[in-house]
Enzyme design. Sequence first.
Site, PDB file in Angstrom:
ATOM      1  N   ASP A  84      41.918  47.403  44.689  1.00 62.25           N
ATOM      2  CA  ASP A  84      42.479  46.197  44.074  1.00 62.25           C
ATOM      3  C   ASP A  84      41.357  45.423  43.379  1.00 62.25           C
ATOM      4  OD1 ASP A  84      41.060  45.341  46.256  1.00 62.25           O
ATOM      5  OD2 ASP A  84      42.774  44.476  47.306  1.00 62.25           O
ATOM      6  N   ASP A  85      41.625  44.171  43.051  1.00 59.68           N
ATOM      7  CA  ASP A  85      40.622  43.399  42.321  1.00 59.68           C
ATOM      8  C   ASP A  85      39.677  42.660  43.253  1.00 59.68           C
ATOM      9  OD1 ASP A  85      41.540  44.241  39.850  1.00 59.68           O
ATOM     10  OD2 ASP A  85      43.159  42.761  39.903  1.00 59.68           O
TER      11      ASP A  85
END
Length: 695
Positions: free
Chosen positions: A565-566
Amino acid sequence: GGTPDKLRHVESMSELPSGAGTISGISAVVLGESLADEEHDLIFPSAEFSASALVSSPKQYKEMYERSIKDPAGFWSEIADAFYWKEKWNPSEVCSENLDVSKGPVHISWFKGGKTNICYNAVDRNVEAGSGDKIAMYWEGNEPGQDGKLTYSELLEKVCQLANYLKSVGVGKGDAVIIYLPMLLELPIAMLACARIGAVHSVVFAGFSADSLAQRIVDCKPKLVLTCNAVKRGPKPILLKDIVDAALVESEKNGFSVGICLTYENQSVMKRQDTKWQVGRDVWWQDVVTNFPTKCDVEWVDAEDPLFLLYTSGSTGKPKGVMHTSGGYMVYTATTFKYAFDYKPTDIYWCTADCGWITGHSYVTYGPLLNGAAVLVFEGTPNYPDAGRCWDIVDKYKVSIFYTAPTLVRSLMRDGDEYVTRYSRKSLRVLGSVGEPINPSAWRWFYNVVGDSKCPISDTWWQTETGGFMMTPLPGAWPQKPGSATFPFFGVQPVIVDEKGQEIEGECSGYLCIKKSWPGAFRTLYGDHDRYETTYFKPFAGYYFTGDGCSRDKDGYHWLTGRVDDVINVSGHRIGTAEVESALVSHPQCAEAAVVGVEHEVKGQGIYAFVTLVDGVPYSEELRKSLIAKVRTQIGAFAAPDRIHWAPGLPKTRSGKIMRRILRKIAAKQLDELGDISTLADPGVVDQLIALKDC
Ligand code: WTA
């Protein structure tokens, strides 16, 4: 270099843990450079180590693991029985859970109906069992020669005094308390004092900026903030109280004012007369706390009452208040600590993490003390006064279990072996690693040089959300592969799924999820149960989604491949790219920013920021510095970007979504791997970015 001795040759691999498949094709175990294929490099605990280990063979692990999966209630109840419960839990509700959003709200509970107190179990219980004179905590200050220690009885007295003070100013069960302290003994003492009276602590790492602290204060509305006036990190004094003052002003602007700021006078760094003071709000710890009785009744709390909030980063700009509860967390941290480090009562244990992160919660404070261990708390930094400091400390205290992060291993490795070999380190028995995947070369250096090729390395994979270890070698149980977190802990069912959420078996890679809950699981995100469900339980129906990628090799060993994910992992510190972006765009001359992680030799990942400036603003060195300064003041120095890349335009899809995949490739200089850029609204921006890479 590699030392191929002390390794056992195995005839039969049929004993490996369940899910491990069969290990075939390995006829000899060789350690060292000669082996090109690192994955097949098996490193065995010595026969002597295994013989006295808590779990001494794959077979024993397999039996315990299988029981923990088939009968979790029975498995965990037996363990929980060893703790003190004021009231026993309801035997039919050892665990109740729903992880499937389609079947109603997600909920997890363990030991429902039970009443206990984690502080009582971590401190009083050891005193009552006759260990009152045993050292609970050693303290090594920033300067060599600065030190201290507390026995379990002394720790109990300190905790009680602070708990009594907190009660006297109206802090009670369920109230939040923010702790913003460096690694003084007062930090774990403060955590325990809160737990004793049922207050909910929220420790904020003392490297966070005033803005970040304020954001957390406004979110959890503490009755009180605990801090100290100043601290030295390496050669540099840091005025913590000034940061807190600024945060309190900021939170007041946002509608919440803190009544009391209890300040510890850190006399060796700064005297009270030099400290800025707000009469009425600020109170000196030393003036009040020591006046209180050294005995304090325990507040018995429900197993599912909140124990603490710890804010962590996610993929949006707003930090998430991860909430852990008392009973399950207690049982889980104690058990994972014991088995993963093969804990023995004679051990001296040192974890280099700060209590501001989850590792410091579970494995500086709670897990070790619940086992009655002697814990070393270190205030300083590993390279001050020089790169030999850690090994100096190991020898000074005869540390036997040393638990740290790959970034520290890599940075000390760069400084050269002499700093290590100058010290004896003969007390070391078990090493540990946490925070990010440990690369095989750092693993080998840690194993061969630091551990003299005799100490197993527990590479513990887990998260703020999981409360405790999820996958980790058990040091005496089975051979290790450098860089693999190996197999799941008892009660944990990791699964690897594909994009569609289908479990994939055997040798594979994909998204790492967990099936079923475990006692240490977080129960919600404070004040935002929707976000809890959306982030963790909606991506793959019926599972807890970890945010990590993982592959499983043909022998069943797990290899964590990093966040999908980020979120990026910088020196083991978890940072949301969105947080850095929002700090950058708050700069008046920054129009837009996109942040990605890029491989970094020491930090694991570095922060690489693409920045679009407001029209007409020229790029300058001065501006670069002020952009970085903006991140430092909004988040903290540890989140400062390593690179700023000027971006007249960012690669976006026609719907306006930034294509980070492309930015990651540009940052990594993998220009031949950009992939399909035809879907971009303006494919020309890519060439423009590449041309500007050296500005
Ligand atoms: C990463 C820290 C590989 C992972 C305890 C996870 C690891 C994130 C390991 C959680 C490990 C932690 N091997 N990756 N041994 N340990 N991670 O919440 O990406 O600060 O999702 O908890 O760190 O970071 P957090």
